[in-house]
Motif scaffolding. Sequence first.
Motif, PDB file in Angstrom:
ATOM      1  N   LEU A 163       8.628 -17.722   8.847  1.00  0.00           N
ATOM      2  CA  LEU A 163       8.713 -17.189   7.487  1.00  0.00           C
ATOM      3  C   LEU A 163       8.091 -15.796   7.386  1.00  0.00           C
ATOM      4  O   LEU A 163       8.676 -14.882   6.798  1.00  0.00           O
ATOM      5  CB  LEU A 163       8.023 -18.138   6.511  1.00  0.00           C
ATOM      6  CG  LEU A 163       8.685 -19.495   6.271  1.00  0.00           C
ATOM      7  CD1 LEU A 163       7.810 -20.361   5.372  1.00  0.00           C
ATOM      8  CD2 LEU A 163      10.061 -19.323   5.646  1.00  0.00           C
ATOM      9  N   THR A 164       6.904 -15.625   7.947  1.00  0.00           N
ATOM     10  CA  THR A 164       6.214 -14.341   7.824  1.00  0.00           C
ATOM     11  C   THR A 164       6.913 -13.238   8.622  1.00  0.00           C
ATOM     12  O   THR A 164       6.985 -12.097   8.162  1.00  0.00           O
ATOM     13  CB  THR A 164       4.756 -14.465   8.291  1.00  0.00           C
ATOM     14  OG1 THR A 164       4.717 -15.039   9.606  1.00  0.00           O
ATOM     15  CG2 THR A 164       3.970 -15.348   7.345  1.00  0.00           C
ATOM     16  N   THR A 165       7.433 -13.573   9.799  1.00  0.00           N
ATOM     17  CA  THR A 165       8.137 -12.558  10.601  1.00  0.00           C
ATOM     18  C   THR A 165       9.372 -12.046   9.872  1.00  0.00           C
ATOM     19  O   THR A 165       9.600 -10.829   9.790  1.00  0.00           O
ATOM     20  CB  THR A 165       8.534 -13.136  11.968  1.00  0.00           C
ATOM     21  OG1 THR A 165       7.367 -13.579  12.657  1.00  0.00           O
ATOM     22  CG2 THR A 165       9.238 -12.078  12.806  1.00  0.00           C
ATOM     23  N   GLU A 166      10.164 -12.962   9.323  1.00  0.00           N
ATOM     24  CA  GLU A 166      11.366 -12.551   8.608  1.00  0.00           C
ATOM     25  C   GLU A 166      11.020 -11.748   7.357  1.00  0.00           C
ATOM     26  O   GLU A 166      11.733 -10.810   6.987  1.00  0.00           O
ATOM     27  CB  GLU A 166      12.195 -13.785   8.224  1.00  0.00           C
ATOM     28  CG  GLU A 166      12.745 -14.544   9.414  1.00  0.00           C
ATOM     29  CD  GLU A 166      13.593 -13.675  10.320  1.00  0.00           C
ATOM     30  OE1 GLU A 166      14.445 -12.927   9.802  1.00  0.00           O
ATOM     31  OE2 GLU A 166      13.389 -13.717  11.545  1.00  0.00           O
ATOM     32  N   PHE A 167       9.924 -12.076   6.710  1.00  0.00           N
ATOM     33  CA  PHE A 167       9.517 -11.341   5.513  1.00  0.00           C
ATOM     34  C   PHE A 167       9.006  -9.946   5.871  1.00  0.00           C
ATOM     35  O   PHE A 167       9.381  -8.948   5.247  1.00  0.00           O
ATOM     36  CB  PHE A 167       8.431 -12.112   4.771  1.00  0.00           C
ATOM     37  CG  PHE A 167       8.026 -11.478   3.467  1.00  0.00           C
ATOM     38  CD1 PHE A 167       8.672 -11.801   2.284  1.00  0.00           C
ATOM     39  CD2 PHE A 167       7.002 -10.551   3.422  1.00  0.00           C
ATOM     40  CE1 PHE A 167       8.304 -11.220   1.089  1.00  0.00           C
ATOM     41  CE2 PHE A 167       6.619  -9.955   2.230  1.00  0.00           C
ATOM     42  CZ  PHE A 167       7.274 -10.291   1.064  1.00  0.00           C
ATOM     43  N   ILE A 168       8.146  -9.858   6.866  1.00  0.00           N
ATOM     44  CA  ILE A 168       7.539  -8.567   7.229  1.00  0.00           C
ATOM     45  C   ILE A 168       8.581  -7.609   7.803  1.00  0.00           C
ATOM     46  O   ILE A 168       8.428  -6.387   7.702  1.00  0.00           O
ATOM     47  CB  ILE A 168       6.375  -8.794   8.216  1.00  0.00           C
ATOM     48  CG1 ILE A 168       5.248  -9.554   7.505  1.00  0.00           C
ATOM     49  CG2 ILE A 168       5.838  -7.489   8.773  1.00  0.00           C
ATOM     50  CD1 ILE A 168       4.121  -9.999   8.399  1.00  0.00           C
ATOM     51  N   ARG A 169       9.653  -8.127   8.376  1.00  0.00           N
ATOM     52  CA  ARG A 169      10.726  -7.254   8.859  1.00  0.00           C
ATOM     53  C   ARG A 169      11.350  -6.436   7.733  1.00  0.00           C
ATOM     54  O   ARG A 169      11.881  -5.349   7.960  1.00  0.00           O
ATOM     55  CB  ARG A 169      11.804  -8.092   9.543  1.00  0.00           C
ATOM     56  CG  ARG A 169      11.488  -8.431  10.991  1.00  0.00           C
ATOM     57  CD  ARG A 169      12.537  -9.331  11.598  1.00  0.00           C
ATOM     58  NE  ARG A 169      12.201  -9.656  12.979  1.00  0.00           N
ATOM     59  CZ  ARG A 169      12.739 -10.651  13.669  1.00  0.00           C
ATOM     60  NH1 ARG A 169      13.653 -11.428  13.088  1.00  0.00           N
ATOM     61  NH2 ARG A 169      12.380 -10.880  14.913  1.00  0.00           N
ATOM     62  N   SER A 170      11.298  -6.965   6.513  1.00  0.00           N
ATOM     63  CA  SER A 170      11.873  -6.259   5.370  1.00  0.00           C
ATOM     64  C   SER A 170      10.952  -5.166   4.828  1.00  0.00           C
ATOM     65  O   SER A 170      11.373  -4.370   3.997  1.00  0.00           O
ATOM     66  CB  SER A 170      12.193  -7.256   4.241  1.00  0.00           C
ATOM     67  OG  SER A 170      11.002  -7.831   3.734  1.00  0.00           O
ATOM     68  N   ILE A 171       9.686  -5.134   5.277  1.00  0.00           N
ATOM     69  CA  ILE A 171       8.767  -4.076   4.857  1.00  0.00           C
ATOM     70  C   ILE A 171       9.150  -2.794   5.585  1.00  0.00           C
ATOM     71  O   ILE A 171       9.312  -2.794   6.812  1.00  0.00           O
ATOM     72  CB  ILE A 171       7.310  -4.461   5.180  1.00  0.00           C
ATOM     73  CG1 ILE A 171       6.904  -5.709   4.378  1.00  0.00           C
ATOM     74  CG2 ILE A 171       6.353  -3.304   4.871  1.00  0.00           C
ATOM     75  CD1 ILE A 171       5.514  -6.227   4.705  1.00  0.00           C
ATOM     76  N   PRO A 172       9.313  -1.664   4.867  1.00  0.00           N
ATOM     77  CA  PRO A 172       9.724  -0.409   5.515  1.00  0.00           C
ATOM     78  C   PRO A 172       8.786   0.002   6.644  1.00  0.00           C
ATOM     79  O   PRO A 172       7.559   0.013   6.477  1.00  0.00           O
ATOM     80  CB  PRO A 172       9.689   0.610   4.367  1.00  0.00           C
ATOM     81  CG  PRO A 172       9.828  -0.209   3.126  1.00  0.00           C
ATOM     82  CD  PRO A 172       9.161  -1.522   3.424  1.00  0.00           C
ATOM     83  N   GLY A 173       9.364   0.332   7.784  1.00  0.00           N
ATOM     84  CA  GLY A 173       8.555   0.771   8.910  1.00  0.00           C
ATOM     85  C   GLY A 173       7.892   2.113   8.678  1.00  0.00           C
ATOM     86  O   GLY A 173       6.907   2.445   9.346  1.00  0.00           O
ATOM     87  N   SER A 174       8.439   2.889   7.723  1.00  0.00           N
ATOM     88  CA  SER A 174       7.855   4.200   7.430  1.00  0.00           C
ATOM     89  C   SER A 174       6.417   4.086   6.925  1.00  0.00           C
ATOM     90  O   SER A 174       5.606   4.995   7.133  1.00  0.00           O
ATOM     91  CB  SER A 174       8.714   4.938   6.391  1.00  0.00           C
ATOM     92  OG  SER A 174       8.831   4.156   5.208  1.00  0.00           O
ATOM     93  N   LEU A 175       6.081   2.970   6.248  1.00  0.00           N
ATOM     94  CA  LEU A 175       4.708   2.780   5.769  1.00  0.00           C
ATOM     95  C   LEU A 175       3.734   2.688   6.941  1.00  0.00           C
ATOM     96  O   LEU A 175       2.648   3.294   6.920  1.00  0.00           O
ATOM     97  CB  LEU A 175       4.626   1.505   4.927  1.00  0.00           C
ATOM     98  CG  LEU A 175       5.331   1.509   3.571  1.00  0.00           C
ATOM     99  CD1 LEU A 175       5.262   0.138   2.941  1.00  0.00           C
ATOM    100  CD2 LEU A 175       4.695   2.542   2.651  1.00  0.00           C
ATOM    101  N   ILE A 176       4.120   1.933   7.952  1.00  0.00           N
ATOM    102  CA  ILE A 176       3.251   1.782   9.121  1.00  0.00           C
ATOM    103  C   ILE A 176       3.171   3.083   9.913  1.00  0.00           C
ATOM    104  O   ILE A 176       2.096   3.482  10.375  1.00  0.00           O
ATOM    105  CB  ILE A 176       3.769   0.630   9.996  1.00  0.00           C
ATOM    106  CG1 ILE A 176       3.751  -0.677   9.198  1.00  0.00           C
ATOM    107  CG2 ILE A 176       2.949   0.486  11.273  1.00  0.00           C
ATOM    108  CD1 ILE A 176       4.406  -1.832   9.890  1.00  0.00           C
ATOM    109  N   GLU A 177       4.306   3.768  10.044  1.00  0.00           N
ATOM    110  CA  GLU A 177       4.319   5.040  10.769  1.00  0.00           C
ATOM    111  C   GLU A 177       3.451   6.079  10.075  1.00  0.00           C
ATOM    112  O   GLU A 177       2.713   6.831  10.734  1.00  0.00           O
ATOM    113  CB  GLU A 177       5.755   5.540  10.902  1.00  0.00           C
ATOM    114  CG  GLU A 177       6.630   4.656  11.778  1.00  0.00           C
ATOM    115  CD  GLU A 177       8.078   5.082  11.765  1.00  0.00           C
ATOM    116  OE1 GLU A 177       8.382   6.110  11.115  1.00  0.00           O
ATOM    117  OE2 GLU A 177       8.907   4.403  12.383  1.00  0.00           O
TER     118      GLU A 177
END
Length: 283
Positions: A163-177
């Motif tokens: 559940l958490t992996t599928e949810f976190i995949r939808s978080i934009p990677g630009s935030l982490i970058e």
Amino acid sequence: MNVFEKKGPKHVLSQIIIYAILIFFTFMALYPVFWLFVSSFKTTQEYQMTSKLSMPKVWWWKNYVDAWIRGDFGKLFFNSIFYTGISTIVILYCSIAAGFAFAKLKSRATPVLYKSFVIGVLITLQCIMIPLFFMANWTGLYDTRLGVLICYIGIGMPMGIYLTTEFIRSIPGSLIESARIDGAPYLQIFFEIIVPMAKPVGVTLAILTITGTWNEFMLINILASSEKIKSLPVGVQKFSGALASDYGKQFAALMISVIPIIIFYIIFRKQITKGVAAGAVKG
């Protein structure tokens, strides 16, 4: 022009049908709890001699006192809260941490590790009960709270990670970058970005873990033999043996086990609704 004319007869009819269906299913969900509550105040004689749907003539509160004392519910209640609380906290944070790693920290080993965890969703409890029993004996964890906790956490992790992996995949990677460019380490990113944004799926996972652990019965019977280690469902089961004919105490024991979950839903109903809705949309 009134409200019904503005909306149109078809719209009004559809609204009436929808509300009628919702009321029906609400009644179907609440009536068994209401019947259990009412029956828990009846004596065995009254339950057998009168209609099963009737209200008690005398509200027999002693059923709850007797059920609590005979079932040793004080100790079992503490164990259930302990197992449920620790399991939920560990599963939540470990699942979100693993989901963050699988979704955003790519490596060659990521797909293999992710699949090795998620495949656990397909394994039923009945398939692993005997191996868990032998492993608990070999490691000296049989009949210990630690052994029960490890099994509960291990069984809950596959669904949590999925559940958490599928949810976190939808978080934009630009935030982490952006955070990495600003010099933030991954641990800071996890606690300040991922954990707050993963609250919706966290609520969904918490609901599944709390209800599943609180109501778990088979595994605790296999991993624990002494009464001081067992949980509340085992205490309820005591009233289906030698006391099977004492219906009032049976219903009181069941009601004692149900009340905490009802209180949990009443207190956190808004968070649960928002979390499940957001988790469904994101996931």
